[in-house]
Motif scaffolding. Structure first.
Motif, mmCIF file in Angstrom:
data_model
loop_
_atom_site.group_PDB
_atom_site.id
_atom_site.type_symbol
_atom_site.label_atom_id
_atom_site.label_comp_id
_atom_site.label_asym_id
_atom_site.label_seq_id
_atom_site.Cartn_x
_atom_site.Cartn_y
_atom_site.Cartn_z
ATOM 1 N N LYS A 141 -3.936 1.915 8.151
ATOM 2 C CA LYS A 141 -4.641 3.183 8.251
ATOM 3 C C LYS A 141 -3.793 4.347 7.771
ATOM 4 O O LYS A 141 -4.286 5.378 7.355
ATOM 5 C CB LYS A 141 -5.060 3.437 9.707
ATOM 6 C CG LYS A 141 -3.854 3.783 10.597
ATOM 7 C CD LYS A 141 -4.260 4.136 12.004
ATOM 8 C CE LYS A 141 -4.399 2.918 12.862
ATOM 9 N NZ LYS A 141 -3.101 2.236 13.151
ATOM 10 N N THR A 143 -6.193 -6.442 9.164
ATOM 11 C CA THR A 143 -7.585 -6.490 9.604
ATOM 12 C C THR A 143 -8.341 -5.208 9.237
ATOM 13 O O THR A 143 -9.412 -4.949 9.763
ATOM 14 C CB THR A 143 -7.674 -6.758 11.117
ATOM 15 O OG1 THR A 143 -6.672 -5.981 11.774
ATOM 16 C CG2 THR A 143 -7.430 -8.213 11.432
ATOM 17 N N ASN A 186 1.651 -7.111 3.520
ATOM 18 C CA ASN A 186 0.749 -6.776 4.622
ATOM 19 C C ASN A 186 -0.500 -6.032 4.166
ATOM 20 O O ASN A 186 -1.529 -6.110 4.823
ATOM 21 C CB ASN A 186 1.487 -5.916 5.644
ATOM 22 C CG ASN A 186 2.562 -6.705 6.351
ATOM 23 O OD1 ASN A 186 2.513 -7.931 6.376
ATOM 24 N ND2 ASN A 186 3.528 -6.018 6.913
ATOM 25 N N VAL A 187 -0.409 -5.309 3.053
ATOM 26 C CA VAL A 187 -1.596 -4.557 2.628
ATOM 27 C C VAL A 187 -2.745 -5.524 2.335
ATOM 28 O O VAL A 187 -3.909 -5.167 2.488
ATOM 29 C CB VAL A 187 -1.295 -3.628 1.423
ATOM 30 C CG1 VAL A 187 -1.011 -4.417 0.162
ATOM 31 C CG2 VAL A 187 -2.432 -2.646 1.212
ATOM 32 N N GLY A 198 0.820 -1.204 0.000
ATOM 33 C CA GLY A 198 0.000 0.000 0.000
ATOM 34 C C GLY A 198 0.855 1.255 0.000
ATOM 35 O O GLY A 198 0.602 2.194 -0.775
ATOM 36 N N GLU A 228 8.488 -4.528 -7.187
ATOM 37 C CA GLU A 228 7.891 -5.430 -6.190
ATOM 38 C C GLU A 228 8.414 -6.847 -6.409
ATOM 39 O O GLU A 228 8.395 -7.353 -7.520
ATOM 40 C CB GLU A 228 6.364 -5.360 -6.334
ATOM 41 C CG GLU A 228 5.588 -6.486 -5.672
ATOM 42 C CD GLU A 228 5.853 -6.648 -4.178
ATOM 43 O OE1 GLU A 228 5.858 -5.650 -3.445
ATOM 44 O OE2 GLU A 228 6.088 -7.807 -3.754
ATOM 45 N N TYR A 282 2.005 -2.662 13.748
ATOM 46 C CA TYR A 282 0.815 -3.351 13.241
ATOM 47 C C TYR A 282 -0.268 -2.355 12.852
ATOM 48 O O TYR A 282 -1.419 -2.705 12.720
ATOM 49 C CB TYR A 282 0.294 -4.366 14.263
ATOM 50 C CG TYR A 282 0.238 -3.792 15.648
ATOM 51 C CD1 TYR A 282 -0.816 -2.973 16.009
ATOM 52 C CD2 TYR A 282 1.255 -4.040 16.568
ATOM 53 C CE1 TYR A 282 -0.855 -2.408 17.263
ATOM 54 C CE2 TYR A 282 1.217 -3.470 17.821
ATOM 55 C CZ TYR A 282 0.157 -2.657 18.157
ATOM 56 O OH TYR A 282 0.141 -2.084 19.394
ATOM 57 N N VAL A 296 14.399 -6.564 -5.468
ATOM 58 C CA VAL A 296 15.623 -5.768 -5.394
ATOM 59 C C VAL A 296 16.639 -6.587 -4.606
ATOM 60 O O VAL A 296 16.353 -7.064 -3.503
ATOM 61 C CB VAL A 296 15.345 -4.422 -4.706
ATOM 62 C CG1 VAL A 296 16.639 -3.706 -4.353
ATOM 63 C CG2 VAL A 296 14.481 -3.541 -5.607
HETATM 64 C C1 LIG Z 1 -2.470 -9.562 10.458
HETATM 65 C C2 LIG Z 1 -2.280 -8.084 10.295
HETATM 66 C C3 LIG Z 1 -3.276 -7.198 10.718
HETATM 67 C C4 LIG Z 1 -3.118 -5.819 10.579
HETATM 68 N N1 LIG Z 1 -4.150 -4.993 10.937
HETATM 69 C C5 LIG Z 1 -4.055 -3.662 10.714
HETATM 70 C C6 LIG Z 1 -5.180 -2.808 10.982
HETATM 71 O O1 LIG Z 1 -6.266 -3.260 11.363
HETATM 72 N N2 LIG Z 1 -5.033 -1.475 10.799
HETATM 73 C C7 LIG Z 1 -3.858 -0.955 10.366
HETATM 74 O O2 LIG Z 1 -3.767 0.263 10.250
HETATM 75 N N3 LIG Z 1 -2.787 -1.734 10.069
HETATM 76 C C8 LIG Z 1 -2.860 -3.082 10.221
HETATM 77 N N4 LIG Z 1 -1.789 -3.896 9.915
HETATM 78 C C9 LIG Z 1 -0.517 -3.283 9.487
HETATM 79 C C10 LIG Z 1 -0.468 -2.944 8.015
HETATM 80 O O3 LIG Z 1 -0.986 -3.996 7.249
HETATM 81 C C11 LIG Z 1 0.982 -2.646 7.597
HETATM 82 O O4 LIG Z 1 1.586 -1.747 8.506
HETATM 83 C C12 LIG Z 1 1.064 -2.011 6.220
HETATM 84 O O5 LIG Z 1 0.292 -2.737 5.283
HETATM 85 C C13 LIG Z 1 2.523 -1.943 5.774
HETATM 86 O O6 LIG Z 1 2.719 -1.203 4.585
HETATM 87 P P1 LIG Z 1 2.595 -1.836 3.103
HETATM 88 O O7 LIG Z 1 1.177 -1.982 2.748
HETATM 89 O O8 LIG Z 1 3.381 -0.980 2.204
HETATM 90 O O9 LIG Z 1 3.293 -3.259 3.315
HETATM 91 P P2 LIG Z 1 3.366 -4.527 2.355
HETATM 92 O O10 LIG Z 1 2.071 -4.773 1.690
HETATM 93 O O11 LIG Z 1 3.957 -5.622 3.156
HETATM 94 O O12 LIG Z 1 4.383 -4.027 1.242
HETATM 95 C C14 LIG Z 1 5.765 -4.218 1.252
HETATM 96 C C15 LIG Z 1 6.146 -4.859 -0.061
HETATM 97 O O13 LIG Z 1 7.558 -4.853 -0.234
HETATM 98 C C16 LIG Z 1 7.890 -5.983 -0.977
HETATM 99 N N5 LIG Z 1 9.323 -6.284 -0.857
HETATM 100 C C17 LIG Z 1 9.981 -6.766 0.226
HETATM 101 N N6 LIG Z 1 11.278 -6.954 -0.054
HETATM 102 C C18 LIG Z 1 11.463 -6.563 -1.345
HETATM 103 C C19 LIG Z 1 12.590 -6.524 -2.213
HETATM 104 N N7 LIG Z 1 13.796 -6.929 -1.810
HETATM 105 N N8 LIG Z 1 12.399 -6.058 -3.479
HETATM 106 C C20 LIG Z 1 11.187 -5.661 -3.899
HETATM 107 N N9 LIG Z 1 10.092 -5.677 -3.126
HETATM 108 C C21 LIG Z 1 10.227 -6.131 -1.862
HETATM 109 C C22 LIG Z 1 6.995 -7.070 -0.394
HETATM 110 O O14 LIG Z 1 6.857 -8.169 -1.288
HETATM 111 C C23 LIG Z 1 5.693 -6.321 -0.153
HETATM 112 O O15 LIG Z 1 4.768 -6.466 -1.203
HETATM 113 C C24 LIG Z 1 -1.916 -5.292 10.031
HETATM 114 C C25 LIG Z 1 -0.929 -6.177 9.593
HETATM 115 C C26 LIG Z 1 -1.105 -7.559 9.700
HETATM 116 C C27 LIG Z 1 -0.046 -8.504 9.184
#
Ligand SMILES: Cc1cc2nc3c(=O)[nH]c(=O)nc-3n(C[C@H](O)[C@H](O)[C@H](O)COP(=O)(O)OP(=O)(O)OC[C@H]3O[C@@H](n4cnc5c(N)ncnc54)[C@H](O)[C@@H]3O)c2cc1C
Lengths: 95, 416
Positions: free
Chosen positions: B368, B76, B71-72, B41, B63, B364, B206
């Motif tokens: 949001k 929850t 995690n996105v 996200g 990606e 966690y 990466v």
């Molecule tokens: C079970 C659970 C419940 C949660 N509940 C909530 C909630 O209710 N409310 C809330 O606000 N937050 C919640 N969170 C936290 C939230 O989901 C995360 O903080 C947030 O999604 C993190 O940011 P992101 O979406 O960018 O992460 P991600 O979606 O994890 O994105 C990171 C990306 O980087 C990529 N990546 C990693 N290494 C490399 C590399 N070497 N090269 C290229 N790409 C790479 C990964 O594949 C991944 O797709 C929860 C998390 C979990 C696991």
């Protein structure tokens, strides 16, 4: 996860409290000239590896000893358990 | 292609032959102005706002898997802006405002549902703490409402009000909080970024940084070297692993958090409810499943799966406030890897390496934050200045003693 306690044998990990990286045993010298920087790194920065990790667990629901557990952070497999006391003494620390 | 009611009718009449892919699958170019690592996200939102707000179109998101697989797509889905501290609250309130306009901005249905959140309170001391928090929220332009037990009972009559140990004495409500369809957030931002020329490159990890004379000039990937003037890292739970390739140790530990979904039930929970004496939060998805979770497992992990003691602990939390949850069957559960920071608050900052920027430490609660995180990271990448609401989210706060520690737990990531 089952932690094989050196004195008590296999115990469920839920009897323990987790502290983190076992490097916390290596407290910097407060009298060194770069002590402020060293304590910042000691207190706040972590290697956070994906793979084998040496870490401190406290047997709160048991004999209240500190252990150094070597555990793989990718598989959760535990390969070694030592008394933290022995690890610290081997580094030349008293008691 | 713009989505609209007219378009749906038109496609219905044409046998749905006119829908195209929502984003392209481009070959990576040799060089970009800005590369964002991580198609979660935060990475996708960053790319969207870089293109939309800052007119940056030579941008790539790289990606390692498929977008939305991190995690996105595992959380929850709770959104709220009910923080106490000055370093955090304006940031999360900006995020909530961006959520409110997100679907119009993206022309995408992310099912943003402001169904409200209630944090239950169980003691007089906790009431005082919640009053203080509610006031801090209102000072920052957020909404907050203190409820007594009768008011909570009116909305959630089946909660366990008379528990001997943790009776429900009221709650702090934020009516503008709620839930969002998580993967639609990734897809909507991806589509928004792609439509403005951003290349989204999937299945391309990466594997290293190319750093010359203290300056990052691009990234090594599974598909070869890709050059860039600036590189932003937004890889959440993998922050430690990726920044290690740039020789940086972070104030972050990776921990596993689990989530749970019950079988589908008739509508029972109108909003989000959290337990104030343990760690438990629950909402009901539009498909009817109860979506709930609690604490992280509490030890360093990259496993994306947790262990049973935490399952038991979370279910006990559920039983404590909502005993009828014990009659529902658990359908699915899974884990995601959290980038737990030393004070429980995030980092959006430059790094000692020129041209390399970092976004992480979301713990966690980063879902949001997605819109504001992308908005502020784009601002930093484009202007080299922190966005006004993110000025406290710096690396050096730990060394300078300016932690943003909402829970007052100190430098122990597994307690935040
Ligand atoms: C079970 C659970 C419940 C949660 N509940 C909530 C909630 O209710 N409310 C809330 O606000 N937050 C919640 N969170 C936290 C939230 O989901 C995360 O903080 C947030 O999604 C993190 O940011 P992101 O979406 O960018 O992460 P991600 O979606 O994890 O994105 C990171 C990306 O980087 C990529 N990546 C990693 N290494 C490399 C590399 N070497 N090269 C290229 N790409 C790479 C990964 O594949 C991944 O797709 C929860 C998390 C979990 C696991």
């Amino acid at each position: 996860m089952i932690i094989d306690h050196p004195l008590l044998g296999p115990r469920d990990s839920s009897e323990f409290v987790y502290l983190g990286d076992a490097r916390m045993l290596d407290r910097p010298d407060p009298d060194a000239p770069d002590a402020a920087r060293a304590f910042y790194e000691y207190g706040y920065l972590r290697d956070n590896p994906a793979g084998p990790h040496r870490e401190l667990w406290f047997h709160e629901g048991g004999d209240r000893s500190w252990l150094v557990v070597t555990r793989d952070t990718v598989t959760h497999e535990i390969t070694r358990v030592e008394m933290a006391r022995d690890v610290a003494r081997a580094k030349g620390r008293s008691t | 292609m713009r989505y609209s009611g007219f378009r749906v009718i038109r496609e219905a009449l044409r046998g749905h032959t006119g829908w195209g892919a929502a984003w392209r699958d481009p070959e990576p170019k040799d060089h970009y102005d800005i590369i964002v690592i991580g198609g979660g996200g935060h990475g996708l939102a960053t790319a969207h706002y870089l293109a939309k707000v800052h007119g940056q179109h030579r941008v790539a998101v790289i990606e390692k898997g498929w977008i939305g697989g991190g995690n996105v797509g595992r959380n929850t889905t709770i959104i709220r802006s009910n923080y106490l501290l000055d370093g955090n609250e304006p940031f999360y309130e900006l995020s909530l405002k961006l959520w409110e306009g997100l679907e119009q901005d993206l022309n995408y249905n992310a099912m943003v549902s402001q169904r409200g959140i209630i944090n239950l309170l169980h003691s007089d001391a906790q009431r005082d703490a919640y009053i203080r928090r509610g006031n801090a929220m209102m000072l920052n332009g957020a909404d907050a409402e203190l409820l007594d037990a009768a008011a909570v009972r009116k909305e959630y009559p089946y909660l366990n009000f008379n528990d001997a140990r943790f009776p429900i004495k009221g709650g702090l409500a934020q009516r503008r909080g709620g839930t969002v369809r998580h993967d639609a957030v990734a897809w909507g931002y991806a589509r928004g970024a792609d439509s403005r020329g951003v290349d989204i490159i999937q299945n391309c990890a990466v594997t290293g940084f190319r750093i010359e004379e203290g300056r990052c000039i691009g990234v090594e990937t599974e598909r070869g070297f890709i050059g860039a003037k600036k590189v932003g890292c937004a890889v959440a739970g993998n922050s430690g692993r990726v920044m290690d390739m740039a020789g940086m140790r972070l104030p972050i530990e990776s921990h596993v958090l689990q989530a749970f979904v019950s079988e589908g039930l008739k509508p029972v929970l109108p909003g989000v409810v959290t337990f104030g004496a343990g760690h438990f939060y629950v909402s009901q998805s539009d498909k009817g499943g109860l979506v709930f979770g609690g604490d992280i497992d509490g030890y360093n992990s990259y496993a994306q799966r947790g262990n049973l003691p935490t399952v038991e602990d979370v279910c006990e939390g559920g039983m404590a406030i909502m005993p009828m949850i014990g009659r529902a069957r658990l359908l699915r559960m899974w884990g995601g890897i959290m980038d737990m920071s030393m004070d429980g608050s995030p980092i959006i900052d430059r790094t000692p390496v020129e041209g390399l920027y970092f976004n992480g430490g979301w713990c966690y609660g980063g879902f949001k934050a997605t819109p504001a995180s992308g908005y502020c990271f784009a601002h930093l990448l484009a202007t080299d200045q922190p966005h006004p609401v993110a000025t406290a989210l710096r690396f050096d706060r730990f060394e300078r003693g300016y932690m943003i520690d909402e829970k007052g737990m100190g430098n122990q990531p597994n307690l935040h």
